[in-house]
Each structure stands twice: as C-alpha cells, then as structure tokens.
Design a protein around this motif. Structure first.
Motif, short mmCIF file in Angstrom:
data_model
loop_
_atom_site.label_atom_id
_atom_site.label_comp_id
_atom_site.label_asym_id
_atom_site.label_seq_id
_atom_site.Cartn_x
_atom_site.Cartn_y
_atom_site.Cartn_z
N ILE A 51 6.80 31.50 49.42
CA ILE A 51 7.91 30.76 48.82
C ILE A 51 8.17 31.41 47.47
N THR A 52 9.34 31.94 47.32
CA THR A 52 9.74 32.57 46.08
C THR A 52 10.69 31.64 45.34
N VAL A 53 10.38 31.33 44.11
CA VAL A 53 11.22 30.42 43.32
C VAL A 53 12.64 30.99 43.24
N GLY A 54 13.60 30.17 43.63
CA GLY A 54 15.00 30.59 43.61
C GLY A 54 15.47 31.22 44.90
N ALA A 55 14.52 31.58 45.77
CA ALA A 55 14.91 32.23 47.03
C ALA A 55 14.43 31.46 48.25
N GLY A 56 13.44 30.59 48.08
CA GLY A 56 12.97 29.81 49.20
C GLY A 56 11.88 30.51 49.99
N ALA A 57 11.70 30.03 51.23
CA ALA A 57 10.62 30.51 52.08
C ALA A 57 11.08 31.67 52.95
N ASP A 58 10.17 32.59 53.17
CA ASP A 58 10.42 33.63 54.17
C ASP A 58 9.12 33.94 54.88
N TYR A 59 9.27 34.46 56.11
CA TYR A 59 8.15 34.63 57.00
C TYR A 59 8.15 36.04 57.60
N GLU A 60 6.96 36.53 57.88
CA GLU A 60 6.87 37.78 58.60
C GLU A 60 7.26 37.55 60.07
N ASP A 61 7.76 38.58 60.70
CA ASP A 61 8.28 38.43 62.05
C ASP A 61 7.25 37.90 63.04
N TYR A 62 6.00 38.27 62.85
CA TYR A 62 5.00 37.90 63.86
C TYR A 62 4.63 36.41 63.81
N VAL A 63 5.07 35.68 62.81
CA VAL A 63 4.81 34.24 62.78
C VAL A 63 6.11 33.43 62.72
N LYS A 64 7.23 34.10 62.64
CA LYS A 64 8.49 33.39 62.50
C LYS A 64 8.71 32.46 63.69
N GLY A 65 9.04 31.22 63.40
CA GLY A 65 9.23 30.21 64.45
C GLY A 65 7.97 29.47 64.82
N ARG A 66 6.83 29.95 64.36
CA ARG A 66 5.54 29.33 64.68
C ARG A 66 4.81 28.85 63.43
N CYS A 67 5.44 28.99 62.30
CA CYS A 67 4.74 28.81 61.04
C CYS A 67 5.67 28.18 60.02
N THR A 68 5.12 27.27 59.21
CA THR A 68 5.91 26.66 58.14
C THR A 68 5.08 26.63 56.87
N ILE A 69 5.61 27.23 55.83
CA ILE A 69 4.97 27.15 54.51
C ILE A 69 5.67 26.09 53.69
N SER A 70 4.89 25.33 52.94
CA SER A 70 5.48 24.29 52.10
C SER A 70 4.60 24.11 50.86
N ARG A 71 5.12 23.35 49.93
CA ARG A 71 4.37 23.11 48.71
C ARG A 71 4.63 21.71 48.20
N ASP A 72 3.65 21.16 47.49
CA ASP A 72 3.79 19.88 46.83
C ASP A 72 3.44 20.14 45.37
N ASN A 73 4.46 20.28 44.55
CA ASN A 73 4.23 20.65 43.15
C ASN A 73 3.48 19.57 42.39
#
Length: 122
Positions: A51-73
């Motif tokens: 998760i990049t501040v100002g850009a949001g979340a991004d994923y590598e292709d091999y986990v895309k659709g199977r993975c969710t990154i999140s944060r609780d500040n």
C-alpha cells in the motif's frame, strides 16, 4: 524503539485461506508505505503486495485476485488476507513498513518483520 511483530502463518491445504497480521509496537507516530514480501527456499525475497500512500494497494500478478492487503492505522497493523492458496505460495512472509517514530524528535525508518511461515500442502 520500534519493532514489527507478525502472526497468522501456518499450515493449510490448497484452496485454503490465511490471514497474516503485522503489528508495529513502540513509539510509533505514523506508518507510511507498507507491504508484504515472501521468500521461498532457494529464491530471492519477492514483493507480494503493498500500500503506497496516495496510490493505494497493488499486487504482484501471481497473487492478484487471491490476496488482499489492508491496514488499520489506529492499531498500527497491516494485514494480508491470502485466499485460494496454492502449494507455490509456500514461503516465509515478511511485512515491511516505513515508520515515523519518536516522542519528541521524530525519526523515520523502514522496518522488516521477522517473518512467518506459510505452508500449503496436499
């Protein structure tokens, strides 16, 4: 003054799910960019998601659709939800966070978690 503590790894069958957590403790003022990497035996450590501040979340292709990154500040915590796991997802997973910390004079440093093992087996 700051450390990352990970939890949530383990053994799971193909198709299963795991949720990894990474808590920043100490004199944390703010977490900036955060992410998860993984390393399999004999391979280099590779990015999974971030998760990049100002850009949001991004994923590598091999986990895309199977993975969710999140944060609780509010809890200084990063999560990685892994679904539909495959044997090739077996690795040690590491969290990483760019952290601003201190009680008066603020400093900023990138920290790595110690790693947590995820094993996907039939």
């Amino acid at each position: 003054q700051v450390q990352l503590v990970q939890s949530g790894g383990g053994l799971v069958q193909p198709g299963g799910s795991l949720r990894l957590s990474c808590v920043a403790s100490g004199t944390v003022f703010r977490m900036h960019d955060v992410g998860w990497y993984r390393q399999s035996p004999g391979k280099q450590r590779e990015l999974v998601a971030r998760i990049t501040v100002g850009a949001g979340a991004d994923y590598e292709d091999y986990v895309k659709g199977r993975c969710t990154i999140s944060r609780d500040n509010a809890k200084n915590t990063i999560y990685l939800q892994l679904d539909n796991l495959k044997p090739e997802d077996t690795a040690v997973y590491y969290c990483i966070a760019d952290i601003e910390y201190g009680t008066g004079f603020m400093q900023r440093q990138t920290y790595w978690g110690p790693g947590t093992q995820v094993t996907v087996f039939s």
